[in-house]
Design a protein around this motif. Structure first.
Motif, mmCIF file in Angstrom:
data_model
loop_
_atom_site.group_PDB
_atom_site.id
_atom_site.type_symbol
_atom_site.label_atom_id
_atom_site.label_comp_id
_atom_site.label_asym_id
_atom_site.label_seq_id
_atom_site.Cartn_x
_atom_site.Cartn_y
_atom_site.Cartn_z
ATOM 1 N N PRO A 103 -2.657 5.699 -2.548
ATOM 2 C CA PRO A 103 -1.200 5.539 -2.474
ATOM 3 C C PRO A 103 -0.527 6.423 -1.425
ATOM 4 C CG PRO A 103 -1.881 5.457 -4.752
ATOM 5 C CD PRO A 103 -3.111 5.828 -3.951
ATOM 6 N N ARG A 104 -0.936 7.660 -1.338
ATOM 7 C CA ARG A 104 -0.333 8.547 -0.337
ATOM 8 C C ARG A 104 -0.678 8.071 1.083
ATOM 9 N NH1 ARG A 104 -0.939 14.593 -1.369
ATOM 10 N NH2 ARG A 104 0.824 14.084 -2.667
ATOM 11 N N GLY A 105 -1.911 7.615 1.272
ATOM 12 C CA GLY A 105 -2.328 7.125 2.588
ATOM 13 C C GLY A 105 -1.542 5.905 3.028
ATOM 14 N N LEU A 106 -1.288 4.970 2.106
ATOM 15 C CA LEU A 106 -0.493 3.790 2.467
ATOM 16 C C LEU A 106 0.946 4.195 2.754
ATOM 17 C CD1 LEU A 106 -0.304 0.782 2.976
ATOM 18 C CD2 LEU A 106 0.170 0.473 0.538
ATOM 19 N N GLY A 144 -2.529 2.457 -15.229
ATOM 20 C CA GLY A 144 -3.557 3.486 -15.234
ATOM 21 C C GLY A 144 -4.129 3.794 -13.863
ATOM 22 N N GLY A 145 -3.419 3.405 -12.815
ATOM 23 C CA GLY A 145 -3.890 3.671 -11.456
ATOM 24 C C GLY A 145 -4.564 2.495 -10.796
ATOM 25 N N ILE A 146 -4.526 1.325 -11.431
ATOM 26 C CA ILE A 146 -5.196 0.147 -10.869
ATOM 27 C C ILE A 146 -4.328 -0.540 -9.812
ATOM 28 C CG2 ILE A 146 -6.086 -2.146 -11.448
ATOM 29 C CD1 ILE A 146 -7.008 -0.957 -14.121
ATOM 30 N N VAL A 147 -3.007 -0.486 -9.971
ATOM 31 C CA VAL A 147 -2.098 -1.069 -8.978
ATOM 32 C C VAL A 147 -0.992 -0.084 -8.657
ATOM 33 C CG1 VAL A 147 -2.539 -3.478 -9.613
ATOM 34 C CG2 VAL A 147 -0.669 -2.251 -10.690
ATOM 35 N N THR A 148 -0.441 -0.259 -7.468
ATOM 36 C CA THR A 148 0.663 0.596 -7.018
ATOM 37 C C THR A 148 1.695 -0.263 -6.315
ATOM 38 O OG1 THR A 148 -0.850 2.463 -6.716
ATOM 39 C CG2 THR A 148 1.273 2.610 -5.601
ATOM 40 N N ILE A 149 2.969 0.044 -6.566
ATOM 41 C CA ILE A 149 4.065 -0.592 -5.856
ATOM 42 C C ILE A 149 4.636 0.427 -4.879
ATOM 43 C CG2 ILE A 149 6.372 -1.608 -6.013
ATOM 44 C CD1 ILE A 149 5.653 -2.471 -8.872
ATOM 45 N N HIS A 150 4.629 0.067 -3.603
ATOM 46 C CA HIS A 150 5.225 0.897 -2.555
ATOM 47 C C HIS A 150 6.524 0.242 -2.092
ATOM 48 C CE1 HIS A 150 1.196 2.616 -2.184
ATOM 49 N NE2 HIS A 150 1.716 3.569 -1.424
ATOM 50 N N THR A 151 7.532 1.059 -1.816
ATOM 51 C CA THR A 151 8.758 0.550 -1.222
ATOM 52 C C THR A 151 9.146 1.431 -0.044
ATOM 53 O OG1 THR A 151 10.196 1.873 -2.664
ATOM 54 C CG2 THR A 151 9.633 -0.360 -3.425
#
Length: 151
Positions: A117-120, A140-147
């Motif tokens: 997540p930090r890298g994206l 549980g860390g399987i998906v992340t939403i970035h905005t």
């Protein structure tokens, strides 16, 4: 997928909605055309992630929002244990008995090679010039939403 989306849109009588197919690395739209750009489980498939992120940011108007939903690798048990078991042991077995074993191998590799997540978030800043980048880790860390917001 687009055919299914069109069908659902018609069933729900969603007026004014268009579904189009385009190359994410070279979008056929003017700069600043959209208020929002979203992609779900697609950025990991871009041939050039930096270029794809920059292209999505290009078509956003100033203040427009990019939203990315993507798989990530969980780092805490029990999800990290389950995830490793699935991708490292079970998916290859399913792949061997499926009609498309390469798809199972590709899925696991595309998730493994995707930035954390930090890298994206850093790519969204550095490659796309987005601002106010935030991410929320779910399931549980399987998906992340970035905005991110276009400047």
């Amino acid at each position: 997928m687009l055919d299914l989306a069109r069908e659902k849109s018609e069933q729900r009588r969603a007026a004014g909605v268009r579904f189009e197919w385009a190359d994410a690395l070279q979008l056929p739209y003017d700069a600043g055309r959209f208020d929002a750009v979203t992609v779900g489980f697609g950025v990991r498939n871009f041939a050039d992630r930096d270029r794809g992120l920059a292209e999505m940011a290009r078509v956003l108007r100033p203040g427009g929002r990019l939203v990315v939903l993507e798989f990530t690798r969980p780092v805490r048990p029990p999800f990290s244990t389950f995830y490793s078991l699935w991708f490292d042991r079970l998916a290859p077995i399913l792949g061997r008995i499926s009609d498309d074993p390469e798809a199972y191998a590709y899925l696991a590799e595309s998730v493994r090679s995707f930035p954390d997540p930090r890298g994206l978030a850093e790519k969204m800043d550095r490659s796309a010039g987005l601002e106010e980048i935030r991410y929320t880790i779910l399931a549980g860390g399987i998906v992340t939403i970035h905005t991110g917001i276009a400047g």
